[in-house]
Design an enzyme around this catalytic site. Structure first.
Site, PDB file in Angstrom:
ATOM      1  CG  PHE A  16      -2.102  -0.852   1.191  1.00 45.55           C
ATOM      2  CD1 PHE A  16      -3.334  -0.348   0.795  1.00 45.55           C
ATOM      3  CD2 PHE A  16      -2.015  -2.193   1.542  1.00 45.55           C
ATOM      4  CE1 PHE A  16      -4.450  -1.157   0.745  1.00 45.55           C
ATOM      5  CE2 PHE A  16      -3.122  -3.016   1.499  1.00 45.55           C
ATOM      6  CZ  PHE A  16      -4.355  -2.498   1.102  1.00 45.55           C
ATOM      7  CG  ASP A  17       0.952   5.787  -1.955  1.00 44.12           C
ATOM      8  OD1 ASP A  17       2.066   6.129  -1.534  1.00 44.12           O
ATOM      9  OD2 ASP A  17       0.075   6.589  -2.320  1.00 44.12           O
TER      10      ASP A  17
END
Length: 222
Positions: A16-17
């Site tokens: 995940f960013d």
């Protein structure tokens, strides 16, 4: 774009960013950028003008958007961090439904890891502040010393530190082209999300394998 709605059998690791994907950092980032610009005599009255700073490496943005030299950009990053490290990182909101998505993904058996252009020390503090740190087995970001400068550098770091050898089991989730380009450079798939700061054209042009409108659609995809 690939069309599939049964990704659990395909992927094991979800990268995940952070900014624009897990949390909305608009206030903290733009106010801190404005603080840094003010140091150079540049006054920005509408913080929305600074939203393009959300996502890309900070130094690159000062160079691209304000034509700073390398030296000026490095100084601007230092000024930015003066404010951000004390105040800006908490001027942040978790996207509604994100905690539920992370919980569901973990229960399904995915391994969740953070891969952000933000320095990992800041990312860790933000996740802890919002009680999201327990969902992630690893938090990878850039270094305060300028190391791991690109998103590809960060993704490679997360892969290496976790001993992941089968890249077909990894997918990067992010809202900007840098997430998608970084994923492609490393050789992993990507999911672009439209509730953050990138638009469909940006994500499609970058080559996202999947694009989702919102967190509900991302939850369904996973």
């Amino acid at each position: 774009m690939k069309q599939s709605f049964n990704l659990f059998s395909k992927y094991q690791y979800l990268f995940f960013d952070l900014d624009g994907t897990v949390t909305d950092p608009m206030q903290g980032i733009t106010r801190s950028v404005a603080y840094a610009l003010n140091h150079f005599g540049i006054v920005v009255n509408d913080l929305r003008e600074l939203c393009p700073f959300i996502g890309p490496p900070l130094k690159d943005s000062f160079i691209e958007f304000y034509q700073f030299t390398e030296v000026q950009a490095e100084e601007a990053v230092k000024k930015y961090r003066e404010r951000y490290s004390e105040t800006g990182l908490y001027e942040n909101e978790v996207y509604p439904g994100m905690a539920e998505l992370l919980e569901q993904a973990r229960r399904k058996g995915y391994q969740l890891m953070m891969a952000t252009s933000k320095p990992d020390v800041f990312a860790g503090l933000i996740l802890k502040h919002f009680h999201l740190d327990g969902y992630f087995s690893f938090v990878g970001g850039s270094g305060l010393d300028g190391s791991r400068h690109t998103k590809a550098d960060v993704i490679e770091y997360v892969i290496r530190e976790n001993g992941i050898t089968d890249l077909s089991k990894v997918v990067m989730i992010g809202d900007r082209k840098h997430d998608i380009i970084g994923a492609k450079a490393v050789g992993i798939d990507s999911i672009g999300v439209l509730y953050g700061y990138g638009d469909r054209e940006e994500l499609m042009t970058a080559g996202a394998d999947y694009i989702v409108e919102d967190i509900e659609e991302l939850m369904s995809l996973l």
